[in-house]
Design a protein around this motif. Sequence first.
Motif, PDB file in Angstrom:
ATOM      1  N   ALA A 140       0.726  -1.085  -0.077  1.00  0.00           N
ATOM      2  CA  ALA A 140      -0.020   0.003   0.055  1.00  0.00           C
ATOM      3  C   ALA A 140       0.803   1.208  -0.163  1.00  0.00           C
ATOM      4  CB  ALA A 140      -0.938  -0.078   1.127  1.00  0.00           C
ATOM      5  N   ASN A 141       1.867   1.217   0.832  1.00  0.00           N
ATOM      6  CA  ASN A 141       2.906   2.398   0.904  1.00  0.00           C
ATOM      7  C   ASN A 141       3.453   2.555  -0.614  1.00  0.00           C
ATOM      8  OD1 ASN A 141       2.233   2.941   3.516  1.00  0.00           O
ATOM      9  ND2 ASN A 141       3.992   1.770   4.290  1.00  0.00           N
ATOM     10  N   LEU A 142       3.926   1.644  -0.920  1.00  0.00           N
ATOM     11  CA  LEU A 142       4.459   1.753  -2.524  1.00  0.00           C
ATOM     12  C   LEU A 142       3.495   2.242  -3.677  1.00  0.00           C
ATOM     13  CD1 LEU A 142       6.313  -1.871  -2.862  1.00  0.00           C
ATOM     14  CD2 LEU A 142       7.300   0.219  -2.570  1.00  0.00           C
ATOM     15  N   ILE A 143       2.378   1.759  -3.582  1.00  0.00           N
ATOM     16  CA  ILE A 143       1.375   2.418  -4.478  1.00  0.00           C
ATOM     17  C   ILE A 143       1.046   3.842  -4.365  1.00  0.00           C
ATOM     18  CG2 ILE A 143      -1.052   2.327  -5.255  1.00  0.00           C
ATOM     19  CD1 ILE A 143      -0.866  -0.739  -4.864  1.00  0.00           C
ATOM     20  N   THR A 144       1.157   4.185  -2.844  1.00  0.00           N
ATOM     21  CA  THR A 144       0.915   5.471  -2.648  1.00  0.00           C
ATOM     22  C   THR A 144       2.048   6.490  -2.940  1.00  0.00           C
ATOM     23  OG1 THR A 144      -0.625   5.069  -0.766  1.00  0.00           O
ATOM     24  CG2 THR A 144       0.201   6.963  -0.644  1.00  0.00           C
ATOM     25  N   GLN A 145       3.128   5.976  -2.479  1.00  0.00           N
ATOM     26  CA  GLN A 145       4.197   6.841  -2.915  1.00  0.00           C
ATOM     27  C   GLN A 145       4.732   6.879  -4.267  1.00  0.00           C
ATOM     28  OE1 GLN A 145       5.824   8.886  -0.702  1.00  0.00           O
ATOM     29  NE2 GLN A 145       4.326   8.020   0.857  1.00  0.00           N
ATOM     30  N   SER A 146       4.277   6.076  -5.187  1.00  0.00           N
ATOM     31  CA  SER A 146       4.480   6.057  -6.530  1.00  0.00           C
ATOM     32  C   SER A 146       3.824   7.339  -7.202  1.00  0.00           C
ATOM     33  CB  SER A 146       4.248   4.767  -7.401  1.00  0.00           C
ATOM     34  OG  SER A 146       2.941   4.356  -7.151  1.00  0.00           O
ATOM     35  N   GLY A 147       2.828   7.594  -6.684  1.00  0.00           N
ATOM     36  CA  GLY A 147       1.775   8.714  -7.140  1.00  0.00           C
ATOM     37  C   GLY A 147       0.356   8.731  -7.450  1.00  0.00           C
ATOM     38  N   ALA A 148      -0.161   7.447  -6.875  1.00  0.00           N
ATOM     39  CA  ALA A 148      -1.460   7.252  -7.287  1.00  0.00           C
ATOM     40  C   ALA A 148      -2.265   8.207  -5.983  1.00  0.00           C
ATOM     41  CB  ALA A 148      -1.841   5.643  -6.792  1.00  0.00           C
ATOM     42  N   ASP A 149      -3.401   8.538  -6.806  1.00  0.00           N
ATOM     43  CA  ASP A 149      -4.318   9.439  -5.979  1.00  0.00           C
ATOM     44  C   ASP A 149      -5.620   8.644  -5.245  1.00  0.00           C
ATOM     45  OD1 ASP A 149      -3.215  12.211  -6.677  1.00  0.00           O
ATOM     46  OD2 ASP A 149      -3.652  11.327  -8.499  1.00  0.00           O
ATOM     47  N   ARG A 150      -5.729   7.370  -5.597  1.00  0.00           N
ATOM     48  CA  ARG A 150      -6.758   6.717  -5.005  1.00  0.00           C
ATOM     49  C   ARG A 150      -6.597   5.333  -5.784  1.00  0.00           C
ATOM     50  NH1 ARG A 150     -11.256   9.628  -5.093  1.00  0.00           N
ATOM     51  NH2 ARG A 150     -12.750   7.893  -4.089  1.00  0.00           N
ATOM     52  N   VAL A 151      -7.238   4.345  -5.028  1.00  0.00           N
ATOM     53  CA  VAL A 151      -7.155   2.901  -5.269  1.00  0.00           C
ATOM     54  C   VAL A 151      -8.612   2.256  -5.327  1.00  0.00           C
ATOM     55  CG1 VAL A 151      -6.597   0.660  -4.547  1.00  0.00           C
ATOM     56  CG2 VAL A 151      -4.952   2.383  -4.452  1.00  0.00           C
ATOM     57  N   LEU A 152      -8.794   1.738  -6.487  1.00  0.00           N
ATOM     58  CA  LEU A 152     -10.337   0.966  -6.547  1.00  0.00           C
ATOM     59  C   LEU A 152     -10.093  -0.525  -6.658  1.00  0.00           C
ATOM     60  CD1 LEU A 152     -13.375   0.644  -7.273  1.00  0.00           C
ATOM     61  CD2 LEU A 152     -12.693   0.975  -9.790  1.00  0.00           C
ATOM     62  N   ALA A 153     -10.344  -1.263  -5.623  1.00  0.00           N
ATOM     63  CA  ALA A 153      -9.984  -2.763  -5.309  1.00  0.00           C
ATOM     64  C   ALA A 153     -11.502  -3.564  -5.148  1.00  0.00           C
ATOM     65  CB  ALA A 153      -9.126  -2.771  -4.204  1.00  0.00           C
ATOM     66  N   CYS A 154     -11.125  -4.694  -5.604  1.00  0.00           N
ATOM     67  CA  CYS A 154     -12.547  -5.524  -5.320  1.00  0.00           C
ATOM     68  C   CYS A 154     -12.207  -6.713  -4.762  1.00  0.00           C
ATOM     69  CB  CYS A 154     -12.712  -6.210  -7.034  1.00  0.00           C
ATOM     70  SG  CYS A 154     -14.008  -7.246  -7.101  1.00  0.00           S
ATOM     71  N   ASP A 155     -13.094  -6.873  -3.385  1.00  0.00           N
ATOM     72  CA  ASP A 155     -12.909  -8.091  -2.646  1.00  0.00           C
ATOM     73  C   ASP A 155     -11.638  -8.111  -2.099  1.00  0.00           C
ATOM     74  OD1 ASP A 155     -15.372  -9.510  -1.814  1.00  0.00           O
ATOM     75  OD2 ASP A 155     -15.501  -9.928  -4.057  1.00  0.00           O
ATOM     76  N   LEU A 156     -11.228  -7.211  -1.196  1.00  0.00           N
ATOM     77  CA  LEU A 156      -9.803  -7.324  -0.580  1.00  0.00           C
ATOM     78  C   LEU A 156     -10.193  -8.463   0.555  1.00  0.00           C
ATOM     79  CD1 LEU A 156      -9.137  -3.690   0.348  1.00  0.00           C
ATOM     80  CD2 LEU A 156      -7.936  -5.089  -1.332  1.00  0.00           C
ATOM     81  N   HIS A 157      -9.043  -8.868   0.820  1.00  0.00           N
ATOM     82  CA  HIS A 157      -9.119 -10.340   1.704  1.00  0.00           C
ATOM     83  C   HIS A 157      -9.652  -9.918   2.905  1.00  0.00           C
ATOM     84  CE1 HIS A 157      -8.020 -14.245   2.827  1.00  0.00           C
ATOM     85  NE2 HIS A 157      -7.114 -13.806   4.078  1.00  0.00           N
TER      86      HIS A 157
END
Length: 394
Positions: free
Chosen positions: A187-204
């Motif tokens: 989650a930190n990697l995705i945030t720090q790479s520059g994503a503004d938001r995440v759309l996920a389906c059925d998180l564990h």
Amino acid sequence: MASIVQPSPTFPALNLRRSSLIRPPSSVRFPLKCNAADPYKFDGGNSAGFHLLTGDTVPASFSRTRLEDSIYQNTTRLRIFSGTANPILAQEISCYLGLDLGKIKIKRFADGEIYVQLQESVRGCDVFLVQPTCPPANENLMELLVMIDACRRASAKTITAVIPYFGYARADRKTQGRESIAAKLVANLITQSGADRVLACDLHSGQSMGYFDIPVDHVYGQPVILDYLASKAISSEDLVVVSPDVGGVARARAFAKKLSDAPLAIVDKRRHGHNVAEVMNLIGDVKGKVAIMVDDMIDTAGTISKGAALLHQEGAREVYACTTHAVFSPPAISRLSSGLFQEVIITNTIPLSEKNYFPQLTVLSVANLLGETIWRVHDDCSGAIEPFSTLGID
């Protein structure tokens, strides 16, 4: 002639529209259509027989005309790009929205390094990158990070990582000493790479949303599966929903509530190691009933297959397996096709190779679900309307 299957009257609590099904790659003979396709079924393993379902998963309150008008007025501001993990799903999503996939160049250097270049301008645009972090998880994750970085450096207004399957989600807490919490790291990697938001389906697990320091839109694939089950002529009095372990009770309870408030059973499982499960006991009555086992993912199928064997021992008439994410690591296919299951129902959040299809398998598409959510995020609409809500699971 294609037949339109209406929801069975034995499901009075179910008020969902028909979802679309997909064919495996080898059976596609016509261009993709986002409102109808076929489930992949075999007749004795020799020939494929197809059954057509039609319709949309858009609530009636959202007219197609208004959706199309809004999209066409903002085509220069909404862009969808696909990574290499699941391009077919990305194509179905863009088809649902009436858009073309953005042009992007992705290649591997001789040493395995990933190169990404956008082939069109995204300056000032809302960019959605469709890339599940499914196996090979490390490569697909790194590709997503490089895609996000490319969009950020190209001056995109917002960048949304559309992750139908979020890898490393199982490492969401410490169960033993000196373990990593890899879900938080990713989650930190995705945030720090520059994503503004995440759309996920059925998180564990629901707490994975809290690992992100950016907004997370969490949708569930269960409405698509519920919609398909509504087309089957199964009496609500014969149904029982089964959780394959104690951790999935909340998910199974929400599922049972949508199936005319069906009774619930729980498999008591003791795990002695990763991908190793031992079934101990069954809580609930399944004798003479149609058991529907519900889980968020199937990896090696050890848990769900041992649970199905226990259900048959306890007198279950038929056993269905329903899951959103089909990871299908060996020996999952041999376990699922061994005759324990009447049908294995999955979605296409993870692409499935042709060699992994078997007679009892049915694949449903979540393209309309994700496409509708993308439009609402882009148009600043609320997402908490059936069937796109969280089903009360969280």
